[in-house]
Scaffold this motif. Structure first.
Motif, PDB file in Angstrom:
ATOM      1  N   ASN A   1      49.391  78.407  28.331  1.00  0.00           N
ATOM      2  CA  ASN A   1      50.031  77.485  29.274  1.00  0.00           C
ATOM      3  C   ASN A   1      49.088  76.364  29.687  1.00  0.00           C
ATOM      4  O   ASN A   1      49.443  75.179  29.669  1.00  0.00           O
ATOM      5  CB  ASN A   1      50.464  78.249  30.539  1.00  0.00           C
ATOM      6  N   ILE A   2      47.886  76.750  30.079  1.00  0.00           N
ATOM      7  CA  ILE A   2      46.946  75.757  30.603  1.00  0.00           C
ATOM      8  C   ILE A   2      46.429  74.862  29.489  1.00  0.00           C
ATOM      9  O   ILE A   2      46.208  73.661  29.685  1.00  0.00           O
ATOM     10  CB  ILE A   2      45.825  76.460  31.393  1.00  0.00           C
ATOM     11  N   LYS A   3      46.272  75.415  28.304  1.00  0.00           N
ATOM     12  CA  LYS A   3      45.861  74.558  27.191  1.00  0.00           C
ATOM     13  C   LYS A   3      46.937  73.526  26.852  1.00  0.00           C
ATOM     14  O   LYS A   3      46.607  72.384  26.494  1.00  0.00           O
ATOM     15  CB  LYS A   3      45.498  75.409  25.972  1.00  0.00           C
ATOM     16  N   LEU A   4      48.203  73.884  26.981  1.00  0.00           N
ATOM     17  CA  LEU A   4      49.263  72.888  26.792  1.00  0.00           C
ATOM     18  C   LEU A   4      49.172  71.791  27.853  1.00  0.00           C
ATOM     19  O   LEU A   4      49.393  70.616  27.555  1.00  0.00           O
ATOM     20  CB  LEU A   4      50.636  73.553  26.865  1.00  0.00           C
ATOM     21  N   ALA A   5      48.848  72.182  29.080  1.00  0.00           N
ATOM     22  CA  ALA A   5      48.681  71.180  30.133  1.00  0.00           C
ATOM     23  C   ALA A   5      47.486  70.280  29.849  1.00  0.00           C
ATOM     24  O   ALA A   5      47.534  69.065  30.101  1.00  0.00           O
ATOM     25  CB  ALA A   5      48.517  71.876  31.486  1.00  0.00           C
ATOM     26  N   GLU A   6      46.418  70.839  29.288  1.00  0.00           N
ATOM     27  CA  GLU A   6      45.255  70.016  28.921  1.00  0.00           C
ATOM     28  C   GLU A   6      45.616  68.996  27.840  1.00  0.00           C
ATOM     29  O   GLU A   6      45.102  67.871  27.836  1.00  0.00           O
ATOM     30  CB  GLU A   6      44.124  70.912  28.410  1.00  0.00           C
ATOM     31  N   VAL A   7      46.479  69.386  26.919  1.00  0.00           N
ATOM     32  CA  VAL A   7      46.941  68.441  25.899  1.00  0.00           C
ATOM     33  C   VAL A   7      47.671  67.281  26.574  1.00  0.00           C
ATOM     34  O   VAL A   7      47.465  66.107  26.240  1.00  0.00           O
ATOM     35  CB  VAL A   7      47.856  69.143  24.877  1.00  0.00           C
ATOM     36  N   ALA A   8      48.525  67.593  27.550  1.00  0.00           N
ATOM     37  CA  ALA A   8      49.318  66.567  28.227  1.00  0.00           C
ATOM     38  C   ALA A   8      48.444  65.562  28.957  1.00  0.00           C
ATOM     39  O   ALA A   8      48.786  64.373  29.038  1.00  0.00           O
ATOM     40  CB  ALA A   8      50.296  67.217  29.198  1.00  0.00           C
ATOM     41  N   THR A   9      47.310  66.025  29.499  1.00  0.00           N
ATOM     42  CA  THR A   9      46.431  65.114  30.236  1.00  0.00           C
ATOM     43  C   THR A   9      45.296  64.562  29.371  1.00  0.00           C
ATOM     44  O   THR A   9      44.434  63.833  29.864  1.00  0.00           O
ATOM     45  CB  THR A   9      45.841  65.814  31.481  1.00  0.00           C
ATOM     46  N   GLY A  10      45.297  64.917  28.080  1.00  0.00           N
ATOM     47  CA  GLY A  10      44.363  64.321  27.127  1.00  0.00           C
ATOM     48  C   GLY A  10      42.960  64.867  27.166  1.00  0.00           C
ATOM     49  O   GLY A  10      42.027  64.227  26.661  1.00  0.00           O
ATOM     50  N   ILE A  11      42.765  66.072  27.738  1.00  0.00           N
ATOM     51  CA  ILE A  11      41.401  66.604  27.829  1.00  0.00           C
ATOM     52  C   ILE A  11      41.304  68.010  27.240  1.00  0.00           C
ATOM     53  O   ILE A  11      40.498  68.837  27.681  1.00  0.00           O
ATOM     54  CB  ILE A  11      40.869  66.571  29.275  1.00  0.00           C
ATOM     55  N   GLY A  12      42.128  68.286  26.222  1.00  0.00           N
ATOM     56  CA  GLY A  12      42.065  69.587  25.583  1.00  0.00           C
ATOM     57  C   GLY A  12      42.967  69.644  24.374  1.00  0.00           C
ATOM     58  O   GLY A  12      43.659  68.671  24.043  1.00  0.00           O
ATOM     59  N   THR A  13      42.917  70.784  23.704  1.00  0.00           N
ATOM     60  CA  THR A  13      43.788  71.020  22.549  1.00  0.00           C
ATOM     61  C   THR A  13      44.512  72.344  22.754  1.00  0.00           C
ATOM     62  O   THR A  13      44.188  73.117  23.650  1.00  0.00           O
ATOM     63  CB  THR A  13      42.983  71.100  21.242  1.00  0.00           C
ATOM     64  N   GLU A  14      45.470  72.596  21.881  1.00  0.00           N
ATOM     65  CA  GLU A  14      46.297  73.792  22.011  1.00  0.00           C
ATOM     66  C   GLU A  14      45.711  74.994  21.279  1.00  0.00           C
ATOM     67  O   GLU A  14      46.228  76.106  21.388  1.00  0.00           O
ATOM     68  CB  GLU A  14      47.689  73.479  21.463  1.00  0.00           C
ATOM     69  N   GLN A  15      44.610  74.811  20.565  1.00  0.00           N
ATOM     70  CA  GLN A  15      44.066  75.887  19.741  1.00  0.00           C
ATOM     71  C   GLN A  15      43.627  77.078  20.584  1.00  0.00           C
ATOM     72  O   GLN A  15      42.864  76.932  21.548  1.00  0.00           O
ATOM     73  CB  GLN A  15      42.862  75.368  18.948  1.00  0.00           C
ATOM     74  N   VAL A  16      44.130  78.260  20.217  1.00  0.00           N
ATOM     75  CA  VAL A  16      43.696  79.508  20.837  1.00  0.00           C
ATOM     76  C   VAL A  16      43.169  80.417  19.738  1.00  0.00           C
ATOM     77  O   VAL A  16      43.369  80.165  18.553  1.00  0.00           O
ATOM     78  CB  VAL A  16      44.838  80.199  21.604  1.00  0.00           C
ATOM     79  N   ARG A  17      42.499  81.479  20.123  1.00  0.00           N
ATOM     80  CA  ARG A  17      41.954  82.423  19.148  1.00  0.00           C
ATOM     81  C   ARG A  17      42.828  83.668  19.093  1.00  0.00           C
ATOM     82  O   ARG A  17      43.162  84.256  20.124  1.00  0.00           O
ATOM     83  CB  ARG A  17      40.511  82.780  19.504  1.00  0.00           C
ATOM     84  N   ALA A  18      43.181  84.076  17.878  1.00  0.00           N
ATOM     85  CA  ALA A  18      43.983  85.276  17.669  1.00  0.00           C
ATOM     86  C   ALA A  18      43.284  86.488  18.279  1.00  0.00           C
ATOM     87  O   ALA A  18      42.052  86.573  18.261  1.00  0.00           O
ATOM     88  CB  ALA A  18      44.227  85.477  16.176  1.00  0.00           C
ATOM     89  N   PRO A  19      44.031  87.400  18.897  1.00  0.00           N
ATOM     90  CA  PRO A  19      45.472  87.579  18.709  1.00  0.00           C
ATOM     91  C   PRO A  19      46.371  86.638  19.489  1.00  0.00           C
ATOM     92  O   PRO A  19      47.594  86.681  19.310  1.00  0.00           O
ATOM     93  CB  PRO A  19      45.697  89.021  19.153  1.00  0.00           C
ATOM     94  N   ARG A  20      45.814  85.814  20.382  1.00  0.00           N
ATOM     95  CA  ARG A  20      46.673  84.821  21.016  1.00  0.00           C
ATOM     96  C   ARG A  20      47.226  83.861  19.967  1.00  0.00           C
ATOM     97  O   ARG A  20      46.533  83.504  19.015  1.00  0.00           O
ATOM     98  CB  ARG A  20      45.900  84.025  22.065  1.00  0.00           C
ATOM     99  N   LEU A  21      48.434  83.412  20.200  1.00  0.00           N
ATOM    100  CA  LEU A  21      49.069  82.408  19.355  1.00  0.00           C
ATOM    101  C   LEU A  21      49.656  81.332  20.255  1.00  0.00           C
ATOM    102  O   LEU A  21      50.016  81.604  21.406  1.00  0.00           O
ATOM    103  CB  LEU A  21      50.183  83.039  18.505  1.00  0.00           C
ATOM    104  N   PRO A  22      49.765  80.106  19.757  1.00  0.00           N
ATOM    105  CA  PRO A  22      50.412  79.062  20.556  1.00  0.00           C
ATOM    106  C   PRO A  22      51.837  79.474  20.935  1.00  0.00           C
ATOM    107  O   PRO A  22      52.496  80.230  20.220  1.00  0.00           O
ATOM    108  CB  PRO A  22      50.413  77.851  19.615  1.00  0.00           C
ATOM    109  N   LEU A  23      52.282  78.973  22.068  1.00  0.00           N
ATOM    110  CA  LEU A  23      53.643  79.275  22.517  1.00  0.00           C
ATOM    111  C   LEU A  23      54.671  78.720  21.535  1.00  0.00           C
ATOM    112  O   LEU A  23      54.433  77.721  20.857  1.00  0.00           O
ATOM    113  CB  LEU A  23      53.882  78.669  23.895  1.00  0.00           C
ATOM    114  N   PHE A  24      55.841  79.364  21.503  1.00  0.00           N
ATOM    115  CA  PHE A  24      56.917  78.862  20.656  1.00  0.00           C
ATOM    116  C   PHE A  24      58.252  79.214  21.306  1.00  0.00           C
ATOM    117  O   PHE A  24      58.328  79.999  22.260  1.00  0.00           O
ATOM    118  CB  PHE A  24      56.838  79.445  19.246  1.00  0.00           C
ATOM    119  N   GLY A  25      59.328  78.613  20.798  1.00  0.00           N
ATOM    120  CA  GLY A  25      60.678  78.934  21.234  1.00  0.00           C
ATOM    121  C   GLY A  25      60.944  78.581  22.682  1.00  0.00           C
ATOM    122  O   GLY A  25      60.413  77.601  23.219  1.00  0.00           O
ATOM    123  N   ASP A  26      61.773  79.397  23.334  1.00  0.00           N
ATOM    124  CA  ASP A  26      62.192  79.123  24.714  1.00  0.00           C
ATOM    125  C   ASP A  26      61.009  79.116  25.674  1.00  0.00           C
ATOM    126  O   ASP A  26      60.990  78.348  26.636  1.00  0.00           O
ATOM    127  CB  ASP A  26      63.217  80.161  25.167  1.00  0.00           C
TER     128      ASP A  26
END
Length: 304
Positions: A254-279
């Motif tokens: 969630n917070i990494k997506l917010a960092e993308v929106a404000t231009g100071i981060g990326t969405e990359q996470v380390r497995a087993p985490r995966l980027p959010l998808f769907g609903d």
């Protein structure tokens, strides 16, 4: 560097490349944004920093790079979250060697230690190092509570100086102040009750959404400290839907997506985490988009 246990201390996210390596350039983009906003310290390798997926070498690299980058402007703390006392002591030694100013220490991982075991664990770490320590008390997520009676014993160690208070009970701020005064500094660790905790006497805020919105977070702290409570509340009310992204099992994504929106981060996470998808992704993006559309203009909080 001496730590003043107060103000805003971001629990920063760890940035990764698409090849699952540390993304130090983007990490430093975010660090610069935190410094520009006027944060009071940096906390590395916490839950938001994906600590459980980092190697010892990566933690040491993050510490060394951050210490060099902030160049004495603010203290740098590294999280200690280990399964054994031996490894925790080793992590504390590495932190000292790598230039960290202090430690944030969790109870033992995996094993649900009893009260006596928990106290002995923290004391062993404290007695192994000269670094100042903030105990992370989060019984909701980690199932071990550090009670006031346990702190009575722990505070015999002079370098145990602060608590990251995450019990989610705001009245605990008053209980701690009543019992220990200024001997145990309090940094609230729950974004959604942060302003309330500060108003009740917490000394600072180890924050999550600050990773994406540093200026707004520091403004809330500085405004309430200056007695401009209504201005702080106004920003906090705007912020709350975003802050709720922190009290969620997918807080990192969630917070990494917010960092993308404000231009100071990326969405990359380390497995087993995966980027959010769907609903789930759609919902989080809608919260972030609304926050961006209504983002307030903060006053000149640095000169209050």
């Amino acid at each position: 560097m001496k730590i003043e246990w107060k103000g805003i201390m971001p629990a920063v996210t760890t940035k990764f490349t698409s090849d699952d390596e540390l993304d130090l350039p983007m990490f430093k983009v975010n660090l610069q944004a935190q410094l520009d906003a006027g944060v009071h310290g940096i906390v590395l390798g916490g839950t938001l920093g994906e600590a459980s997926t980092l190697t010892d070498s990566e933690k040491r690299t993050l510490t060394q790079e951050t210490v060099a980058f902030v160049d004495g402007k603010i203290p740098v703390l590294i999280n200690v979250a280990e399964q054994s006392t031996k490894k925790a002591i080793e992590a504390a030694q590495f932190a000292k060697e790598d230039g960290a100013s202090g430690l944030m220490v969790l109870p033992p991982m995996r094993y649900k230690s009893g009260d006596r075991e928990t106290v002995e664990y923290f004391k062993a770490i404290a007695n192994s190092t000269s670094l100042p320590i903030m105990i992370y008390n989060n019984p909701v997520d980690y199932k071990i509570e550090v009670t006031l009676d346990m702190f009575e014993e722990l505070l015999k160690c002079p370098n145990i100086q602060a608590v990251k208070e995450s019990t989610r009970d705001i009245s605990n701020v008053t209980r701690i102040k009543n019992r220990f005064g200024d001997r145990l500094k309090i940094l609230t660790g729950v974004d959604t009750i942060a302003l309330e905790s500060l108003l009740m006497g917490a000394d600072g805020w180890v924050a999550g959404l600050v990773c994406a919105f540093p200026a707004e977070t520091v403004a809330i702290y500085e405004l309430q400290k200056a007695g401009r409570i209504q201005e702080a509340i106004a920003i906090y009310r705007w912020f709350l839907p975003l802050l709720e992204l922190d009290i969620n099992p997918k807080l990192v994504q969630n917070i990494k997506l917010a960092e993308v929106a404000t231009g100071i981060g990326t969405e990359q996470v380390r497995a087993p985490r995966l980027p959010l998808f769907g609903d789930e992704r759609t919902h989080v993006l809608s919260v972030i988009e609304k926050g961006m559309q209504t983002r307030p203009i903060v006053p000149d909080y640095k000169n209050l």
